[in-house]
Design an enzyme around this catalytic site. Sequence first.
Site, PDB file in Angstrom:
ATOM      1  N   MET A 174     -19.374  -1.778  -8.583  1.00 24.06           N
ATOM      2  CA  MET A 174     -18.418  -0.921  -9.305  1.00 24.06           C
ATOM      3  C   MET A 174     -17.887  -1.644 -10.534  1.00 24.06           C
ATOM      4  O   MET A 174     -16.705  -1.913 -10.657  1.00 24.06           O
ATOM      5  CB  MET A 174     -17.269  -0.587  -8.360  1.00 24.06           C
ATOM      6  CG  MET A 174     -16.351   0.483  -8.895  1.00 24.06           C
ATOM      7  SD  MET A 174     -14.984   0.827  -7.811  1.00 24.06           S
ATOM      8  CE  MET A 174     -13.796  -0.388  -8.283  1.00 24.06           C
ATOM      9  N   CYS A 175     -18.751  -2.005 -11.460  1.00 24.72           N
ATOM     10  CA  CYS A 175     -18.277  -2.747 -12.625  1.00 24.72           C
ATOM     11  C   CYS A 175     -17.483  -1.844 -13.559  1.00 24.72           C
ATOM     12  O   CYS A 175     -17.527  -0.635 -13.454  1.00 24.72           O
ATOM     13  CB  CYS A 175     -19.454  -3.311 -13.391  1.00 24.72           C
ATOM     14  SG  CYS A 175     -20.623  -4.180 -12.352  1.00 24.72           S
ATOM     15  N   GLY A 176     -16.763  -2.469 -14.456  1.00 25.01           N
ATOM     16  CA  GLY A 176     -16.064  -1.704 -15.485  1.00 25.01           C
ATOM     17  C   GLY A 176     -16.689  -2.013 -16.829  1.00 25.01           C
ATOM     18  O   GLY A 176     -16.919  -3.175 -17.149  1.00 25.01           O
ATOM     19  N   ARG A 198     -11.911  -3.183 -11.194  1.00 28.76           N
ATOM     20  CA  ARG A 198     -13.305  -2.739 -11.069  1.00 28.76           C
ATOM     21  C   ARG A 198     -14.263  -3.911 -10.951  1.00 28.76           C
ATOM     22  O   ARG A 198     -15.434  -3.715 -10.597  1.00 28.76           O
ATOM     23  CB  ARG A 198     -13.710  -1.891 -12.276  1.00 28.76           C
ATOM     24  CG  ARG A 198     -12.985  -0.587 -12.375  1.00 28.76           C
ATOM     25  CD  ARG A 198     -13.615   0.285 -13.424  1.00 28.76           C
ATOM     26  NE  ARG A 198     -14.894   0.800 -12.998  1.00 28.76           N
ATOM     27  CZ  ARG A 198     -15.070   1.926 -12.330  1.00 28.76           C
ATOM     28  NH1 ARG A 198     -14.029   2.663 -12.020  1.00 28.76           N
ATOM     29  NH2 ARG A 198     -16.255   2.325 -11.967  1.00 28.76           N
TER      30      ARG A 198
END
Lengths: 312, 265
Positions: free
Chosen positions: A1-3, A32
């Site tokens: 769940m990267c930002g 994130r």
Amino acid sequence: MCGIAGIIYRDGGGERKVGRDMTAMLQAMKHRGPDSTGYALYRPESDGFVMHVKLMESNNGHAEFEFAERLRRQRAEVESRVVALGAQVTDIKPATDHAMTITFGFDGDLKQLADYVEDVRGTEVLSLGKSLEIVKDLGDAKTVAGEYHLDDFVGTHAIGHARMATESDVDIANAHPYWAYPFPDVAVVHNGQLTNYHQWKRRLERAGHRFQSECDSEIIAVYLAERMAQGDSLEDAMQRSLRELDGVFTYICVTEDALGVAKDELGAKPLVLYESDDLVALASEEIAIRKVVDREIETYDPYEGEVMVWTR
Amino acid sequence: MDAVTQNGEPEVLFDPRGLVELDETVPNVAEIHDGRARFDAKDLTTRKVNAELRRLVYEEGVGDVTILNPSARHSLGVGILTRCKITFEGSLGYFGVGLIDGPEVQINGRVGWSVAENMMSGVVVIESNAGSLAGAALRGGDLVVKGQVGARTGIDQKGGTIIVMGNAGSMTGFMMQRGRQIICGDVGPGLGDSMYDGTIYVAGKVKALGIDCVEGEWTDADSELIERKFRIYGLGEPPEFQKFVCGKKLYNYDSLEPSERKLVL
């Protein structure tokens, strides 16, 4: 769940403190991905090239035996190789103890130069270009911005990435953004997973490309570079990637004068977009955009399978 | 981001180890006048905004709360289980007003992903756009979005009504089980994919129908429902809709709900 986040100023040559803005955006999305943070920043174009080189990483946090000495030798070796290929080095500075920045004039083959530098054991060319500078390290945005003094970075556009590692290790090589080796001034950040990673990696390796990490996102950068080498525009290459890359993804690609975003055909990864006359800002969450534009704004989510490109 | 709260203490925004106790004290900042309350969320943490809201509606018995400057933060106004009116003067982030039962919510701005997730009853009206997964697992009540919505609107919807004035993305009504969706704009591919039951009305173009979603037969009850909803929310004259329902080709199971079994046997 990267930002992921991107910002491009549109008010014609307006140079702002893009480093500070991007840090604010990424710090707002720390939840994130707290593992590592990366930036691809564009300064106003100059005559010379800037190369960011990552040196050896210390595995256990504290300096190993002779680690400092090995770093020093590595530094000297990189320097001598750049000079040996005929580059006119104007400035060399250590960005941190395990990274260095070289400014130089050069009219030869950049790929050859990058390959020669990377041939030094443990080094990686993070970025190379007339305006692109990639900075990535472990920790949140504030930590990285502090170490590399990014708050004062003045530029025209940038992308950034707050990483939560899912497919590969937590280290600098696996952090985003990825430079589209060997193309100067092209970089990519990605949120998602690619499922046909190995297939593409084999294909691209056979075509002569090199991979520095085990991270699936590196494929996107090299893939786009490969397409553009064959004459595609950035937008065409991105359109094509929607059909040829499998998995879930939202990625942002930047060049020296454009910023593009692509969303997979399921729309599985988020992206919020804000467009105004003076800037375009996009991020995984609106909360990041509001750190740069501090008022009620009209934003929307681009739809699945969309490719959008803005130029500055 | 401001790392310091009002009283000068460092604000903990995220702790990956989960070791930090977050400050849950109620800030007591709202002004209350004639059963109406109002407060500014600008300098409060998400947790404090929710704590203040809960104090007002549960302890003070205030029936009308206005929250200023929500600043697109996540998880605001969640889990309110009583009848009241809540107005947000600004945009919300993800998971806005989820898990609610009863409130009438007005959002004068935009919302992120998963707004009104699992709402049991109540009304949520959004003046601008909504992200993906609007009204996910909705059980009851009405969700009205006056702008456009992202993908998978009303995924797993089990009741209630979703009204969208603009366009909707892909997989709208994915795995929907009951309830209604009224989409005034165009919809993306995979409309009503794998839906079990329920009805989707679309006024614009449908890019592609999902698996086992078919056009349904229009009845007077459909016209009446749409007119009534448009009248309630002041949405003007309803356009002409097409109706989509489940084709029931994927129905290859024979287990009924216990209550349904009683009716059949």
